[in-house]
Design an enzyme around this catalytic site. Structure first.
Site, PDB file in Angstrom:
ATOM      1  CG  ASP A   5      -2.290  -1.050   1.334  1.00 28.42           C
ATOM      2  OD1 ASP A   5      -3.438  -1.521   0.362  1.00 28.42           O
ATOM      3  OD2 ASP A   5      -1.816  -1.636   1.839  1.00 28.42           O
ATOM      4  CG  ASP A  42      -9.837  -3.610   2.269  1.00 31.59           C
ATOM      5  OD1 ASP A  42      -8.285  -3.385   2.011  1.00 31.59           O
ATOM      6  OD2 ASP A  42      -9.803  -1.719   2.329  1.00 31.59           O
ATOM      7  NE  ARG A  79      -5.919   5.488   2.528  1.00 28.01           N
ATOM      8  CZ  ARG A  79      -6.742   5.027   3.135  1.00 28.01           C
ATOM      9  NH1 ARG A  79      -7.821   4.663   4.129  1.00 28.01           N
ATOM     10  NH2 ARG A  79      -6.732   3.677   1.912  1.00 28.01           N
ATOM     11  CG  HIS A  90      -8.753  -0.536   8.683  1.00 28.77           C
ATOM     12  ND1 HIS A  90      -9.017   0.645   7.976  1.00 28.77           N
ATOM     13  CD2 HIS A  90      -7.854  -0.845   8.444  1.00 28.77           C
ATOM     14  CE1 HIS A  90      -8.602   0.897   7.063  1.00 28.77           C
ATOM     15  NE2 HIS A  90      -7.395  -0.118   6.714  1.00 28.77           N
ATOM     16  NE  ARG A  92       0.889   0.056   4.509  1.00 29.46           N
ATOM     17  CZ  ARG A  92       0.216   0.486   4.788  1.00 29.46           C
ATOM     18  NH1 ARG A  92       0.111   1.159   6.179  1.00 29.46           N
ATOM     19  NH2 ARG A  92      -0.711  -0.001   4.995  1.00 29.46           N
TER      20      ARG A  92
END
Length: 355
Positions: free
Chosen positions: A93, A282, A166, A209, A101
Site C-alpha cells: 500500500d 480489501d 486519501r 478496519h 509504507r
C-alpha cells in the site's frame, strides 16, 4: 496445477501468516488485540515459513511498514519471497500521503507527497501522473509488482474518518482524470495499480478496519457519483479493483458487505460496468469481516460472490483449507476456481513470472 496450487494463487497474504510460531489469538489467526506485529518485525523468510509454504502456496505477499527496515533489508527479503512456493507477487500500500509504507520510512530517500487531496486541488492531472510515476519508479527499483493504489473513492462525506485526504477530491469529475493519470504513471514505471474501494467508501462515516460501515446510496445515485471515477479506471484498463467491506442495503437489499455480495461484484461490477479483470478483496482481517464471519466463511463467501483474490485473511490456514474443501464439495466449482486462477496467471505472465 494441483488443486492446492490453484487455491494458493487466490491468496495474497502478509508474511507473518506463514510463520506459525508466532502466537496468534484464540481464533488461530492474527488478532491485533493480542499480537503486535510491529514488535515482531518480521524482516526475513525463516525455516518455519518455508515449511508451511510447502503445503500452503500463496499467490502474493503484501508487505507492511513493520516488514520494511531499510534498503539493505528489503534487498534481501524480496528475493527470499520470490522463491516461495506459488511464485508470489510482491504487493504494498503505497498511495502517497499518510498511507506510504516506504515514503514514510525515514530510512528511504524518496520523494514524499502530502496527500492525494492536495494533488487533486491543483486541478492538474499531470501532478497525479508525476505522483504515480515517482512512486512506481521506486517500487519497481525495490522489487515490487503491485501497488494497491490509487484510491478512487470520491470523499463526499465530510465525516468520513477512513478515506479523507486519501481521495483526490469530493467531486468525481475532478477525481477521475487524477485516478487514470496516477494509474498511467504507475504503469509507465512498470507497476500494476489497483483502484479501491469499490463500490465507494467515500460516503461512509465508520471505518471498516474496526467494524460495520455502510453507504445508503442507491445504485442510480452511485452511478452519478462514485461510478464516474471507477468507470474511468475500468475504461482506462486497470488490472485490479479492490472491494470495500461496506454494506449497501439500498443496492443489495441486505447488510452483507460488498466484498461478499454477488450483486455488487457480479451483477454490477462485472455486469453493469463490464469489468473483466481481477477483483481483489480489501484485507479480510478487518473488523467489518471478522466480527461477522469466520476466516473460512469469509474466504469461501467472497469467492462465491465473485472475488478472485482473498487478501489478508485473519486465519490463513483455516481460510485456505476451507476453500480447498469448498471446491472438493462443489460449493466453488472447478470452473469458477479456474476462472480466477487464469486471471491471476495472466497478470503474472505479464510480470515475467513462469509457471
Amino acid at each position: 496445477m494441483t488443486l492446492r496450487e490453484k487455491v494458493g494463487q487466490l491468496f495474497f497474504v502478509r508474511p507473518e501468516v506463514l510463520d506459525t510460531t508466532i502466537h496468534y489469538g484464540h481464533t488461530g489467526g492474527i488478532d491485533s488485540s493480542t499480537v503486535d506485529l510491529t514488535q515482531i518485525r518480521l524482516h526475513a523468510v525463516n525455516a518455519t515459513m518455508l515449511a508451511v509454504n510447502e503445503k500452503y502456496p500463496v499467490g502474493g505477499i503484501i508487505l507492511y511498514a513493520h516488514n520494511i527496515e531499510d534498503e539493505a533489508q528489503l534487498a534481501t527479503f524480496i528475493p527470499q519471497i520470490r522463491h516461495l512456493k506459488g511464485s508470489p507477487l510482491l504487493c504494498i500500500d503505497e498511495e502517497g500521503g499518510r498511507v506510504a509504507r516506504i515514503g514514510n520510512n525515514p530510512n528511504f530517500n524518496v520523494e514524499k507527497f502530502v496527500s492525494m487531496d492536495s494533488i487533486g486541488q491543483t486541478g492538474d492531472p499531470a501532478n497525479a501522473y508525476h505522483c504515480g510515476n515517482t512512486i512506481g519508479a521506486y517500487l519497481k527499483r525495490y522489487g515490487f509488482d503491485i501497488d494497491f493504489a490509487p484510491v478512487a473513492d470520491a470523499n463526499t462525506n465530510p465525516e468520513n474518518i477512513v478515506i479523507g485526504k486519501r481521495a483526490f477530491n469530493d467531486d468525481p469529475a475532478v477525481a477521475a482524470p487524477m485516478v487514470t493519470n496516477y494509474l498511467q504513471g504507475l504503469k509507465d514505471a512498470g507497476i500494476t495499480g489497483c483502484i479501491k474501494h469499490f463500490p465507494g467508501h467515500g460516503d461512509t462515516k465508520a471505518d471498516t478496519h474496526y467494524g460495520y460501515a455502510q453507504s445508503l446510496k442507491t445504485w442510480d445515485e452511485m452511478m452519478n457519483c462514485e461510478m464516474i471515477t471507477f468507470k474511468a479506471g475500468i475504461e482506462w484498463g486497470c488490472q485490479l479493483v479492490m472491494t470495500a467491506h461496506i454494506g449497501t442495503p439500498n443496492v443489495t437489499g441486505t447488510d452483507i458487505p460488498a466484498t461478499m455480495s454477488s450483486v455488487i461484484l457480479q451483477d454490477l461490477l462485472r455486469g453493469a460496468l463490464g469489468y473483466q479483470n481481477i477483483i481483489i478483496t480489501d484485507a479480510m482481517e478487518m473488523g467489518a469481516i471478522t466480527q461477522q464471519y469466520t476466516s473460512a466463511e469469509a474466504a469461501v463467501g467472497c469467492i462465491v460472490a465473485g472475488a478472485d483474490i482473498v487478501l489478508g485473511p485473519q486465519n490463513f490456514i483455516e481460510a485456505f483449507d476451507a476453500v480447498v474443501k469448498a471446491v472438493e464439495n462443489g460449493v466453488i466449482t472447478k470452473e469458477r476456481l479456474d476462472q480466477s486462477v487464469r486471471r491471476i496467471l495472466r497478470l503474472k505472465e505479464g510480470k515475467g513470472e513462469i509457471f
